[in-house]
Structures are given as structure tokens and as C-alpha cells.
Design an enzyme around this catalytic site. Structure first.
Site: not given
Length: 303
Positions: A130, A180
Site C-alpha cells: 500500500d 494498483r
């Protein structure tokens, strides 16, 4: 304005202590958090698989203050990989580098991350890294690159609201590192991030086209139908097959859209969080979509 309020609240330590320990809030997170334990999260993932939805599991937590805490999180994440292997499910694991010690030492964080990336590679899974606040970006990218070079099987998140992300995306695409792409959920100053939603949306579509055209197994992370429509147009232009990319969404958000895309044969992977340290994550979900506040209020009134 409401977005800034919720992001500010997400950083309030006193409010966090009360929210995470109060009996009054036990049912509050059910919409967005899969449970307090890994077993509960795995149960959710099994149900999602029956609905043709995959998942990436996240043990909630960030910004540890000791090496012992970082080691504890690493051990917990290793346990997630073991559970995935036992279940024989096509799941991945998402981590925040600050839960592995990034705020303490880059070397400590990289050592902890390497242990997880090795397990992911051995299992044929993936480690999804992340992205956090803007002051973490350079160190996060460096670690993601090192993990890719040593182990492969990593994917890094980039945030479309940062001015720098176009160059960062080119950098990762050149190395074949999967990305992502999301819009971004932190309260960043106008000196580093686009302050207007319409501009962020335009940049997201621009970056999505670049990622779909040149990226390795792109993950398009959005709940916005306009962003999805634009991404699918780019997929068509690039000649990508449905199995060559995936959409990613948050557990509990736009379930209708998740089901619709899965029914059309697109890969949809949900971000499934669990754990006791849920408060910052929960408040950022409210900041992203004020309609979630109304949903929760209605459910609390029914309780």
C-alpha cells in the site's frame, strides 16, 4: 470540507483509543471491516469466492513505534499467508510499510518486508504494498523495487492525486512492477497533490490509460462508474484480455458494482481488512464517500 474533517479525526489518538475500545462501537465497522480475527476474514473471503470475487487481506495497523511491534505485525502477516496456503484460495496480502517499521528504520522495514515477499513468491501469491502519505512515497517505491528484483510477486499502489505519480508510474512500468492505481485517501497539501476532485478524476483516467497500455497486470482501484467506463475503453484500445487486468474495490463499498463486473467476467479483487486497529482505516472510508455516513447512521438507528 467533510472529507478534511474525517481525515483529521482519523489522526486523533484520543478518539481512536475510545472508538477501538468502546462497547458502543462494536457493531459500527461491520460494513467495512471483515472482523477482528483472521478466521473471520477468511470466512468472508470464502463467501466472496462463492460470489466470483477474489480478495486481498489486510491486517489493519500502521505507524508502529517499536521494533517489537513491527515484528509482531510481520508474524501476523506470515500467518495470513499460511492460512491462504491451507485454504488453497487465490488470495493476496496487502501491507502498509509503516506497520513493518518504515517510520523507525528503512533497513528494518525492508528486512521485514523481504521475509513476506519471499513467502509470497514461494506460494505463488502476491505481496501488495500500500501507499501511505506523500512523505513515504520515495522509500516505499525503493523497497517495492528491491522486492521485485529479489522475489517478484509484488504490486505497488500509486495515488492519482499526487503530482508526481505520472513519473512514478512510468518508472514502475519500465521495470515491469505491477501497480494498483487508486485516487488517494490522505489529507495532502496543494503543494504535492491536486486539490480539486475533477482534476484528480482527469488525472486518474490519464494514468489508468498509461497503466493499461504499458503496465504489468494492472489493478484499477475505483468505485466510480465513470472511471470504470474510461478504464474499459482503454482496455479495448490496448487489446487487453479480461484475464490480463483486474478491478479492485473495498469490502463493503458498491457491492452492486462488484457483482455486476464479476458477472460480466472481469476479475474483481476486494480489499478485505480485519483486526482491532480499525479506526484510521474506517475514518478514511467515511472521508472518501460521505454517503457511507448516512448508511451507518441508518443501521445504528435500527440496532
Amino acid at each position: 470540507m467533510l472529507r478534511h474533517v474525517f481525515i483529521h479525526l482519523s489522526e486523533n489518538k484520543r478518539m481512536r483509543r475510545w472508538m477501538e475500545t468502546s462497547r458502543l462501537t462494536r457493531g459500527l465497522t461491520r460494513r467495512f471491516v471483515a472482523g477482528h480475527t483472521l478466521d473471520e476474514a477468511m470466512q468472508v473471503c470464502r463467501r466472496l469466492q462463492s460470489e466470483r470475487l477474489s480478495a486481498t487481506i489486510d491486517q489493519l495497523g500502521e505507524s508502529v513505534t517499536t521494533t517489537a511491534e513491527a515484528a509482531q505485525f510481520r508474524t501476523g502477516i506470515e500467518g495470513i499467508y499460511h492460512a491462504i496456503a491451507d485454504a488453497k484460495m487465490p488470495l493476496t496480502v496487502s501491507i502498509k510499510l509503516t506497520q513493518l517499521g518504515l517510520g523507525l528504520s528503512t533497513e528494518l522495514c525492508e528486512a521485514n518486508t523481504a521475509m513476506l515477499a519471499q513467502i509470497a513468491a514461494e506460494q505463488g501469491s502476491r505481496l501488495e504494498i500500500d501507499m501511505e502519505a506523500s512523505d513515504c512515497v520515495d522509500r516505499t517505491l525503493d523497497i517495492a523495487e528491491h522486492m521485485h528484483q529479489q522475489y517478484g510477486r509484488v504490486r505497488c499502489v500509486l495515488q492519482a492525486y499526487l503530482y508526481r505519480t505520472e513519473e512514478d508510474l512510468k518508472r514502475l512500468n519500465r521495470q515491469g512492477i505491477p501497480v494498483r492505481l487508486c485516487k488517494g485517501a490522505y489529507d495532502e497539501p496543494a503543494s504535492v497533490a491536486f486539490p480539486e476532485k475533477a482534476v484528480v478524476d482527469r488525472n486518474y483516467l490519464k494514468l489508468a490509460r498509461m497503466l493499461i497500455q504499458d503496465g504489468s497486470f494492472p489493478a484499477i482501484a475505483t468505485h466510480d462508474p465513470k472511471m470504470i467506463e474510461g478504464a474499459l475503453a482503454a482496455v479495448s484500445e490496448a487489446g487487453r484480455k479480461k484475464e490480463d487486468f483486474e478491478f479492485q474495490m473495498l469490502y463493503g463499498v458498491r457491492r452492486d458494482l462488484q457483482s455486476q463486473l464479476a458477472a460480466q467476467g472481469y476479475g474483481v479483487r476486494l480489499y478485505v481488512p480485519f483486526g482491532d486497529a480499525w479506526y484510521p482505516y474506517f475514518m478514511r472510508r467515511l472521508a472518501e464517500r460521505p454517503a457511507n455516513v448516512v448508511f451507518i447512521a441508518k443501521n445504528l438507528l435500527r440496532a
